[in-house]
Design a protein around this motif. Structure first.
Motif, PDB file in Angstrom:
ATOM      1  N   UNK A 131      10.973  20.354 -28.168  1.00 34.82           N
ATOM      2  CA  UNK A 131      12.533  19.275 -28.982  1.00 34.82           C
ATOM      3  C   UNK A 131      11.639  21.027 -30.174  1.00 34.82           C
ATOM      4  N   UNK A 132      12.755  21.006 -30.736  1.00 32.46           N
ATOM      5  CA  UNK A 132      13.064  21.557 -32.440  1.00 32.46           C
ATOM      6  C   UNK A 132      12.413  21.264 -33.246  1.00 32.46           C
ATOM      7  N   UNK A 133      10.719  20.363 -33.334  1.00 38.27           N
ATOM      8  CA  UNK A 133      10.582  18.981 -33.369  1.00 38.27           C
ATOM      9  C   UNK A 133       9.580  19.671 -34.339  1.00 38.27           C
ATOM     10  N   UNK A 134       9.355  19.581 -36.186  1.00 38.45           N
ATOM     11  CA  UNK A 134       7.579  19.793 -35.818  1.00 38.45           C
ATOM     12  C   UNK A 134       7.196  18.444 -36.705  1.00 38.45           C
ATOM     13  N   UNK A 135       7.628  17.507 -36.443  1.00 40.69           N
ATOM     14  CA  UNK A 135       7.396  16.260 -37.322  1.00 40.69           C
ATOM     15  C   UNK A 135       5.933  15.720 -36.932  1.00 40.69           C
ATOM     16  N   UNK A 136       4.728  15.344 -37.960  1.00 35.17           N
ATOM     17  CA  UNK A 136       3.979  14.747 -37.130  1.00 35.17           C
ATOM     18  C   UNK A 136       4.069  13.437 -36.491  1.00 35.17           C
ATOM     19  N   UNK A 137       4.836  12.787 -36.954  1.00 39.85           N
ATOM     20  CA  UNK A 137       5.102  11.616 -37.071  1.00 39.85           C
ATOM     21  C   UNK A 137       6.147  10.969 -35.618  1.00 39.85           C
ATOM     22  N   UNK A 138       6.895  12.297 -35.139  1.00 40.30           N
ATOM     23  CA  UNK A 138       7.726  11.994 -34.343  1.00 40.30           C
ATOM     24  C   UNK A 138       6.615  12.620 -32.796  1.00 40.30           C
ATOM     25  N   UNK A 139       5.784  13.196 -32.849  1.00 42.29           N
ATOM     26  CA  UNK A 139       4.459  13.620 -31.770  1.00 42.29           C
ATOM     27  C   UNK A 139       3.715  12.349 -31.643  1.00 42.29           C
ATOM     28  N   UNK A 140       3.379  11.791 -32.982  1.00 41.43           N
ATOM     29  CA  UNK A 140       2.429  10.911 -32.733  1.00 41.43           C
ATOM     30  C   UNK A 140       3.344   9.553 -31.863  1.00 41.43           C
ATOM     31  N   UNK A 141       4.156   9.380 -32.189  1.00 38.03           N
ATOM     32  CA  UNK A 141       4.536   7.941 -31.705  1.00 38.03           C
ATOM     33  C   UNK A 141       5.359   8.382 -29.977  1.00 38.03           C
ATOM     34  N   UNK A 142       5.428   9.781 -29.721  1.00 46.29           N
ATOM     35  CA  UNK A 142       6.179   9.682 -28.130  1.00 46.29           C
ATOM     36  C   UNK A 142       5.053   9.909 -28.157  1.00 46.29           C
ATOM     37  N   UNK A 143       3.959  10.196 -28.269  1.00 48.72           N
ATOM     38  CA  UNK A 143       2.348  10.244 -27.263  1.00 48.72           C
ATOM     39  C   UNK A 143       2.001   8.848 -27.262  1.00 48.72           C
ATOM     40  N   UNK A 144       1.935   8.496 -27.494  1.00 53.52           N
ATOM     41  CA  UNK A 144       1.201   6.639 -28.097  1.00 53.52           C
ATOM     42  C   UNK A 144       0.383   6.113 -27.815  1.00 53.52           C
ATOM     43  N   UNK A 145      -0.885   6.965 -27.871  1.00 53.26           N
ATOM     44  CA  UNK A 145      -2.316   7.360 -27.257  1.00 53.26           C
ATOM     45  C   UNK A 145      -3.089   7.012 -28.460  1.00 53.26           C
ATOM     46  N   UNK A 146      -4.221   5.602 -28.029  1.00 54.00           N
ATOM     47  CA  UNK A 146      -4.407   5.238 -29.666  1.00 54.00           C
ATOM     48  C   UNK A 146      -5.666   7.153 -29.758  1.00 54.00           C
ATOM     49  N   UNK A 147      -6.150   7.208 -29.103  1.00 55.86           N
ATOM     50  CA  UNK A 147      -7.699   8.497 -29.006  1.00 55.86           C
ATOM     51  C   UNK A 147      -6.188   9.498 -29.282  1.00 55.86           C
ATOM     52  N   UNK A 148      -4.985   9.748 -29.735  1.00 52.11           N
ATOM     53  CA  UNK A 148      -4.638  10.666 -30.879  1.00 52.11           C
ATOM     54  C   UNK A 148      -3.672  10.040 -31.563  1.00 52.11           C
ATOM     55  N   UNK A 149      -4.725  10.308 -32.570  1.00 55.45           N
ATOM     56  CA  UNK A 149      -3.851   9.863 -33.200  1.00 55.45           C
ATOM     57  C   UNK A 149      -4.060  10.156 -35.245  1.00 55.45           C
ATOM     58  N   UNK A 150      -2.761   9.824 -35.863  1.00 56.46           N
ATOM     59  CA  UNK A 150      -2.729  11.060 -37.600  1.00 56.46           C
ATOM     60  C   UNK A 150      -4.110  10.109 -37.768  1.00 56.46           C
ATOM     61  N   UNK A 151      -4.682  11.155 -38.867  1.00 54.81           N
ATOM     62  CA  UNK A 151      -5.679  11.050 -40.132  1.00 54.81           C
ATOM     63  C   UNK A 151      -4.491   9.672 -40.855  1.00 54.81           C
ATOM     64  N   UNK A 152      -5.355   9.082 -41.821  1.00 51.91           N
ATOM     65  CA  UNK A 152      -4.409   7.926 -42.767  1.00 51.91           C
ATOM     66  C   UNK A 152      -4.166   8.446 -44.509  1.00 51.91           C
ATOM     67  N   UNK A 153      -4.051  10.122 -44.546  1.00 55.15           N
ATOM     68  CA  UNK A 153      -3.905  10.023 -45.787  1.00 55.15           C
ATOM     69  C   UNK A 153      -2.932  10.317 -46.286  1.00 55.15           C
ATOM     70  N   UNK A 154      -3.320   9.435 -47.679  1.00 52.86           N
ATOM     71  CA  UNK A 154      -2.312   9.773 -48.564  1.00 52.86           C
ATOM     72  C   UNK A 154      -3.018  10.853 -49.703  1.00 52.86           C
ATOM     73  N   UNK A 155      -2.361  11.888 -50.272  1.00 52.10           N
ATOM     74  CA  UNK A 155      -2.798  12.972 -51.000  1.00 52.10           C
ATOM     75  C   UNK A 155      -2.066  13.551 -51.030  1.00 52.10           C
ATOM     76  N   UNK A 156      -1.790  14.182 -51.961  1.00 47.84           N
ATOM     77  CA  UNK A 156      -0.728  15.400 -52.720  1.00 47.84           C
ATOM     78  C   UNK A 156      -0.913  16.406 -52.357  1.00 47.84           C
TER      79      UNK A 156
END
Length: 553
Positions: A131-156
Motif C-alpha cells: 500500500x502507498x503508505x509510509x505511516x509508521x503507525x499504520x504498519x505497526x498496527x498491521x504487523x501486530x507483533x510484540x517484537x515489532x514495536x515503535x519506540x515511545x518517542x515524544x520528541x520534537x
C-alpha cells in the motif's frame, strides 16, 4: 522482442519512435509505460541476459577523490542494470528534500513533492510494493507483533520513518517475458551507445552510433532519445559526444558531470538496550531486512530514525537516516561474507566476481564462524550478539567540484574511461555527528538504551570504514535555468529538442532515502511527456510511425 545486436547485418538500421539508451530500472520502466501508449521503443542494452566480465570492464575508470569503488561489485551491466544488485529499499524523498534550503547551497528542485505523488503510486506497481503508505503507525498496527514495536518517542527532534522493500524487482528478469512479447518494444542486447550524433548546432539528435564488443556497428534512429545509463555513464556519453558541441552535449555551461553525489554511510558507537527493547526487530538491519516477521500486506518493511525538518533547519543540518546493526559472531570473516552472498543469490542478486563454488569452499573452510553467524541471524539469542552499532546514511551536499570527467585511458570500444572525484563537505560530517548525538540523547532520555559514541568526525579524517551506497546521482541535474542545470523540469537537455535524461543523474539533491522509487516515478512522468510529444502533429510529420498516425486519425 529481444535482439542480439551481434547478429545484425552490417546494413541493419535500428528505428523506432523512441530510442532509450540503457536497460536498467529507468529505461525498462519507460519502455513498459510507452508500450501502454502504443509507442514504438528501441532499448539499447550494453550487456546480455547474464553478467560477463568483458562488458563489466567498460565501467572501470579512475578514482580521483575520496576512496571509492564505482565499478566492480556495485554496478551490473546487463539487462536490468543495477536492479540486478540492489537490495529493494524503497521510500519516497521527504517533502523538504524538494525545497530550496538556504543552508544547503544549490538545493531545490524545480517542483515540489506533490508533482510526483501520482507517479510514486505508479512506481509502487512497477516495483511490486505494498500500500502507498509510509505511516509508521499504520504498519505497526498491521504487523501486530510484540517484537515489532515503535519506540515511545515524544520528541520534537527525532521521528521514525518507514521504508518498504521491493521483492526486490530484477527488471531484466521480472519483465523479460513482457519485453519479449511486446510488439512495440525491441530490446537490443550487447548494444553499446558510443556516440550521439546531432545536427550542426547540436540542437537535435539525428542518430546514435551503436557498437558491440564483437566489432559490429549499427545506427539507431528515432524521433526522441532518452539517456538512461546511470549517474556516471549518462555524463560519460554526453561528454564523449563532442563533435558538434566542444566539451560534450548539454555542456555549454560546464555542468555535465558536476554535482556527483552518493550517500555516505558510517557505523558508530555501541548500544546497550533496556531489557524490554533488546529483541525489537523494527529498527535493526539484521532483523528487519526482507524479514517476513516484519511485514504486512505481503510487503516487508523496515524503520529508520530521522531528524525532524525543524531540527535540520535550526542546526543547519542535512537530511539523514539511522538504524541499528547487531554485530554477530564471525562478522567480517571470509566464511561469513561467503554465507551472506549465498543467501543473496536466493533473491537473484548479481554477485559479480564471486563464484558459488568458491563461496561454498570458504564456508567449509571455517564452518564454525558461519554456523554461529547463521544461528545468531536466525534466532538472535542475546548471548551471540556481540554488539549493536548505529548505522547511518547522510544526504550529500550538491558540490560542483564533486564530479565525473573523462580520462585518457580508453575501453575496448575506444571510448574514454571515466574519472570520478567524489567529495564530501564539512556539513556532512557535522550532520553525522549531530544525528548520532541527538538520537543517543533521546534513547537515553526515554529509557530505551545507553549509547557510547565514537569520537566526532569533525575532529578527524574520514574513517576507513566510511563508504558510499552506490547511489550515483546529480551529474545531469535538473533546473529551470540552463546556467544551473543540465536538464529542464521535463528532463529534456537545455537547448536540445529531442534528447532527454532519465534516472537519478537528474536529481538536484539526493535526500537521505533510497533513489530507486524516485527515479522510477520520474521515469513514469517522463513517459507521459514523451507520449505527449509524439502525439503532436509536428512530431508525426517529422517521423512518427504509421501506426501512431493511424491511431490519431
Amino acid at each position: 522482442m529481444l535482439v542480439d545486436t551481434r547478429q545484425l547485418d552490417e546494413a541493419a538500421r535500428i528505428e523506432r519512435d523512441v530510442c532509450v539508451i540503457g536497460g536498467g530500472a529507468a529505461g525498462v520502466t519507460i519502455a513498459l509505460e510507452l508500450a501502454r501508449h502504443g509507442v514504438g521503443v528501441a532499448v539499447l542494452e550494453s550487456g546480455g541476459l547474464e553478467p560477463d566480465e568483458a562488458t563489466l570492464d567498460l565501467y572501470r575508470g579512475e578514482n580521483a577523490g575520496l576512496p571509492y569503488s564505482f565499478a566492480d561489485e556495485c554496478r551490473s551491466r546487463f539487462l536490468g542494470g543495477s536492479s540486478n544488485c540492489w537490495g529493494g529499499w524503497c521510500r519516497p524523498l521527504d517533502e523538504w528534500d524538494f525545497a530550496h534550503r538556504d543552508w544547503v547551497p544549490n538545493s531545490g528542485w524545480p517542483f515540489g513533492a506533490s508533482e510526483l505523488a501520482a507517479h510514486y503510486e505508479r512506481a509502487h506497481r512497477v516495483l511490486k510494493l505494498g500500500p502507498p503508505s509510509f505511516d509508521p503507525a499504520f504498519w505497526e498496527a498491521a504487523i501486530g507483533r510484540e517484537d515489532v514495536r515503535r519506540f515511545p518517542f515524544a520528541s520534537p527532534r527525532i521521528v521514525d520513518t518507514i521504508s518498504q522493500f521491493s521483492p526486490p524487482v530484477r527488471f531484466g528478469i521480472d519483465y523479460r517475458d513482457e519485453l519479449k512479447r511486446s510488439r512495440t518494444t525491441d530490446v537490443y542486447l550487447y548494444a553499446n551507445a558510443v556516440d550521439i550524433e546531432t545536427d550542426g548546432d547540436a540542437r537535435t539528435v539525428k542518430r546514435v552510433l551503436v557498437r558491440t564488443l564483437s566489432g559490429r556497428s549499427v545506427w539507431a534512429h528515432a524521433r526522441l532519445f532518452v539517456l538512461a545509463t546511470g549517474g556516471i555513464e549518462n555524463a560519460r556519453l554526453l561528454l564523449a559526444s563532442d563533435k558538434a558541441q566542444p566539451g560534450g552535449l548539454g555542456n555549454g555551461n560546464d555542468l555535465v558531470g558536476r554535482y556527483f553525489m552518493d550517500h555516505p554511510r558510517i557505523m558508530c558507537g555501541s548500544v546497550r538496550f533496556a531489557e524490554r527493547w533488546a529483541r525489537n526487530k523494527l529498527y535493526d538491519f539484521k532483523f528487519h531486512y526482507l524479514n517476513p516477521a516484519v511485514s504486512a500486506h505481503g510487503t516487508c518493511i523496515a524503520s529508520q530514525f530521522a531528524l525532524t525538518p525543524e531540527v535540520q533547519r535550526q542546526e543547519k543540518l542535512l537530511n539523514s537516516r539511522v538504524w541499528f546493526a547487531s554485530v554477530f559472531p564471525g562478522e567480517g570473516t571470509e566464511s561469513v561474507q561467503a554465507l551472506i552472498r549465498c543467501k543473496l543469490r536466493l533473491t537473484k542478486k548479481d554477485e559479480m566476481g564471486h563464484r558459488l563454488s568458491r563461496d561454498l569452499l570458504a564456508i567449509l573452510a571455517n564452518p564454525y564462524d558461519a554456523a554461529r553467524f547463521a544461528v545468531a541471524r536466525a534466532l538472535h539469542p542475546r548471548s551471540l550478539i556481540k554488539d549493536v552499532r548505529l548505522h547511518a546514511i547522510v544526504e550529500p551536499e550538491p558540490d560542483p567540484q564533486s564530479r565525473v570527467t573523462l580520462c585518457e585511458a580508453r575501453d575496448a570500444l575506444g571510448m574514454r574511461r571515466t574519472r570520478v572525484t567524489w567529495r564530501l563537505g564539512s556539513a556532512v560530517k557535522r550532520t553525522f555527528d549531530r544525528t548520532f548525538e541527538i538520537l543517543s540523547e533521546e534513547l537515553r532520555r526515554h529509557g530505551i538504551a545507553e549509547v557510547e559514541l565514537d569520537p566526532p568526525l569533525a575532529d578527524r579524517d574520514w574513517p576507513g570504514h566510511m563508504e558510499g551506497t552506490w547511489h550515483h546521482m546529480g551529474t545531469t541535474r535538473m533546473h529551470d535555468s540552463p546556467r544551473r542545470g543540465v536538464v529542464d523540469r521535463d528532463c529534456r537537455i537545455h537547448g536540445m529538442t529531442n534528447l532527454y535524461v532519465a534516472g537519478s543523474s537528474v536529481f538536484p539533491t539526493a535526500g537521505a532515502n533510497f533513489p530507486t522509487i524516485t527515479l522510477v516515478a520520474l521515469a513514469c512522468r517522463l513517459s507521459d511527456r514523451l507520449a505527449h510529444e509524439l502525439q503532436r502533429p509536428a512530431a508525426i510529420a517529422a517521423g512518427g510511425t504509421a501506426a501512431l498516425a493511424a491511431r490519431r486519425a
